[in-house]
Design a protein around this motif. Structure first.
Motif, PDB file in Angstrom:
ATOM      1  N   SER A  35       7.381  -1.532  -6.665  1.00  0.00           N
ATOM      2  CA  SER A  35       6.058  -2.165  -6.772  1.00  0.00           C
ATOM      3  C   SER A  35       6.191  -3.676  -6.767  1.00  0.00           C
ATOM      4  O   SER A  35       5.385  -4.379  -6.158  1.00  0.00           O
ATOM      5  N   ASP A  42       0.857   1.557  -2.521  1.00  0.00           N
ATOM      6  CA  ASP A  42       1.710   1.738  -3.691  1.00  0.00           C
ATOM      7  C   ASP A  42       1.417   3.092  -4.333  1.00  0.00           C
ATOM      8  O   ASP A  42       0.456   3.240  -5.067  1.00  0.00           O
ATOM      9  N   GLU A  43       2.239   4.054  -4.042  1.00  0.00           N
ATOM     10  CA  GLU A  43       2.104   5.405  -4.587  1.00  0.00           C
ATOM     11  C   GLU A  43       0.653   5.887  -4.565  1.00  0.00           C
ATOM     12  O   GLU A  43       0.111   6.259  -5.605  1.00  0.00           O
TER      13      GLU A  43
HETATM   14 MG   LIG Z   1       5.444   1.124  -9.104  1.00  0.00          MG
END
Ligand SMILES: [Mg+2]
Ligand SMILES: Nc1ncnc2c1ncn2[C@@H]1O[C@H](COP(=O)(O)OP(=O)(O)OP(=O)(O)O)[C@@H](O)[C@H]1O
Lengths: 320, 385
Positions: free
Chosen positions: B43, B176-177
């Motif tokens: 991240s 991000d995910e």
């Molecule tokens: Mg992360």
């Protein structure tokens, strides 16, 4: 239920303590001076016609009046005409106590003007407080900068300073700037509310960072984030703050009393109450209480209208 | 052209080095996944690319130009957050319209009502409305446009977040995910949809995940990050079949890879469990390496097989059967993928012998680096092939 009776008793007692002054205020605003003095007449008073002695004495007929009235009362002695005129004046000056109290409230002092002053002052104070507090709280909660903790420490420190302690220096500054007896004197000292900054900062801490980052990715600058993202999500907290701010400044007697000395045009509603203090002839409790009732009514009406959201705001600020 | 270059980026938070020199070149239209265990800095790297976080050193280039001194808003990248980060007070349509409004409308036109009163604003907002509808149509969320985010399910919110990212045409998408809050079934479905979307838009995607299945199924290339470094960046096939590092091999696997200790002799000859293997390695010193054997690289063999033990656990997945074999000299059990037809021979407790395909054996040196120079050596006396 029966086991909890004492809880209800305590609540009822508490309610009576809170309500009693309001009850008395509203009740007095309905009654005649005699009833107030003797403490009779229940809540509404008997609403018997009463004579306003002041009004009668103002209308007391002099020689010219009697001469002018002689046509209407042909063939009567001067004395008879005089008593007739006085009787006329008395009937013209007699009215129900409610009407008397409330007309007095509005006629004795320009209460309407005071109310408008009150609205102008409290609303400008609140708006400027919000304009200052929201960006400040955003910076303290979400931006990283050197000295942030120190600034927040100062905010906390300022929360501890009582208003009355700095009233005199503030007054001197305003006097030096020649600002006493202006609207600015009523508004400016309150425009930076550390309490507002603190409250909004605590709320902003709970807003997820991702939301702010998303706004940045969407092309918003920091100020746009404050107004377009933080403000709308903080409406409940802002409403809670609005209650504190508006109630405090609408009811404030202390500060306007200090900075507004001569000019009655700048009086706020609480100052209007002074118009009735220590009147020479008898007590003017009735009109005074009528004025007080008129002053608190806008707050109560506003509260009832927005009750649901207000309570939301208060519980929320209590949780965080 | 919107290729993306990450040049030797480092990041330090207080006293910890989170990124220790990451370099990665991403071609125009490529789908690159960043995978790695939690806390490895994925991240952080994505946020540095986006401009939401400042790197300690290094450079980010978009289309050949350094963007390190540009704000996030000016880098023309779109990002989808794990928490979706939708504006809670705006309807779905308004949420999707925000990036367009902030970019296409002037400050004046953005004022409330101005969009309706100013003729120029009216045209611009009609175009925005059209674009929002197009994006909503692509993601099949047209019927939700008037709802607030609070009235949506997780999957629907995820689509809205995607819609907000793709409504304008950014240089690249950073995700991000985005699927980690969805349930398993929806995740599989949305995974396919994002891959399709990528093919349709032909845009550059950087996709962060810690789920290696997502990475394997969607990406053109996978960058495996660990401890603040990219260990390997290659196609999913290469990463799986030809990993550079033992950590990569262990991380990217459908079923846990078997790691067996092997002794490397002076001449490179390998010994497994005190038995000479028909394998030697060139250019490695003497020491104890690791032999990585995926469950599908193992097969059943007779008494003479190099690995012998007995079955302690079976997992029948229908199409395939995974069997855990306890080997006396090893601490960890060895997992074997077998055909369901072989069930008979693999009853609990029954002794089994295992051999492996040398071509699929992955040898790593004591530090975990891959040793690729394997040679077959012929046994003195012929054992099992
Ligand atoms: Mg992360
Ligand atoms: N603002 C920060 N201040 C200090 N340390 C941070 C900060 N942000 C991240 N870190 C640290 O940096 C490391 C990497 O964090 P990062 O969020 O990039 O991990 P990640 O790979 O995305 O993990 P996950 O898969 O759990 O999301 C973590 O050890 C984290 O504690």
């Amino acid at each position: 239920m029966t086991r909890d009776w004492w809880k209800h008793l305590i609540l009822i007692l508490g309610m009576i303590v809170v309500i009693a002054p309001f009850y008395l205020m509203v009740s007095y605003s309905f009654k005649s001076p005699g009833e107030i003095e003797r403490g009779e007449g229940g809540f509404f008073g008997r609403q018997e016609l009463m004579v306003d002695e002041r009004c009668v004495s103002l209308r007391a007929p002099d020689r010219k009046d009697i001469a002018a009235a002689s046509q209407r009362f042909p063939g009567q002695t001067e004395n008879a005409i005089r008593t007739a005129l006085i009787a006329e004046a008395k009937s013209a000056c007699s009215m129900r106590p409610v009407v008397f109290n409330y007309t007095k409230a509005f006629s004795e002092a320009p209460l309407l003007r005071y109310l408008l002053n009150g609205i102008a002052v409290t609303v400008s104070i609140f708006l400027i407080q919000a304009v200052v507090a929201l960006p400040a709280a955003y910076a303290l909660a979400k931006l990283k900068f050197w000295g942030r903790e120190a600034v927040f420490g100062l905010v906390l420190f300022c929360l501890l300073i009582p208003v009355h302690a700095i009233a005199l220096p503030l007054y001197i500054i305003l006097a030096k700037l020649g600002l006493t007896n202006t609207y600015a004197a009523l508004v400016v000292p309150w425009t930076i509310s550390v309490f507002g900054i603190f409250l909004m900062r605590q709320f902003f801490m709970t807003v997820p960072d991702d939301l702010i980052d998303a706004a940045r990715m969407d092309g918003m600058g920091e100020f746009a984030i404050v107004w377009r993202v933080m403000l709308p999500t903080a409406i409940p907290a802002l409403l809670a703050f609005a209650i504190f701010s508006i109630v405090a400044h609408w009811n404030d007697y202390f500060w306007p009393r200090i900075v507004v000395t001569g000019n009655r045009d700048l009086f706020t509603p609480p100052l209007g109450l002074r118009e009735f203090k220590g009147d020479g002839d008898g007590s003017y409790f009735g009109p005074m209480m009528a004025t007080a009732t008129v002053i608190v009514t806008p707050l109560i009406v506003a509260f009832l209208l927005a009750q649901k959201r207000f309570i939301e705001g208060i519980t929320l600020s209590g949780m965080k | 052209m919107t290729e993306l270059s990450i040049v030797n980026v480092t990041k330090r938070f207080d006293e910890t080095d989170v990124l220790k020199g990451v370099s990665l070149d991403i071609a125009d239209g490529e789908f690159v996944s960043l995978v790695g265990p939690s806390g490895c800095g994925k991240s952080t790297l994505l946020r540095i690319i986006a401009g939401l976080e400042a790197q300690t050193s290094g450079d980010i280039r978009i289309a050949g130009q350094s963007v390190v001194d540009r704000r996030a808003a000016d880098r023309n990248l779109s990002m989808v957050f794990q928490s979706y980060a939708l504006y809670p007070h705006l309807s779905v349509a308004d949420n999707i319209a925000v990036p367009l409004k902030m970019r296409r409308l002037s400050r004046l036109q953005r004022l409330p009502l101005a969009a309706r009163l100013l003729p120029s604003g009216r045209a611009a907002s009609r175009k925005i409305e059209y674009d929002v509808h197009q994006a909503a149509k692509m993601l099949e969320i047209e019927h939700l446009l008037n709802r607030k985010p609070g009235q949506l399910s997780g999957g629907q919110r995820q689509r809205v977040a995607l819609g907000r990212a793709l409504v304008r045409e950014p240089a690249a998408f950073l995700l991000d995910e985005p699927l980690s809050n969805l349930d398993a079934k929806l995740r599989v479905q949305t995974r396919a949809e994002i891959a399709q979307l990528h093919r349709r838009l032909r845009a550059t995607f950087v996709y962060v995940t810690h789920d290696q299945v997502e990475a394997m199924t969607m990406s053109d290339r996978i960058a495996v990050m660990m401890g603040g470094r990219i260990l390997q960046c290659a196609t999913p096939e290469t990463i799986y079949e030809d990993p550079d590092h033992i950590d990569v091999a262990e991380f990217i696997c459908a079923h846990k890879i078997n790691i067996l200790p092997v002794e490397i002799a002076d001449d490179g000859q390998l010994h497994l469990l005190d038995r000479r293997l028909e394998l030697s390695v060139v250019g490695a010193g003497r020491g104890v390496g690791s032999l990585g054997l995926r469950p599908e690289a193992l097969r059943l063999a007779g008494e003479n097989a190099p690995i012998r033990g007995h079955v302690v656990h079976r997992e029948n997945l229908g199409a395939e059967l995974f069997v855990q074999v306890e080997v006396a000299a090893l601490k960890e059990r060895v997992t074997l993928r077998a055909n369901p037809e072989q069930r008979r021979a693999l009853q609990l407790g029954s002794p089994v012998g295992l051999e492996f395909d040398p071509a699929k054996a992955l040898l790593f040196d004591p530090h975990g680096k891959r040793l690729r120079q394997l040679r077959p050596t012929f046994a003195a006396k012929p054992e099992v092939a």
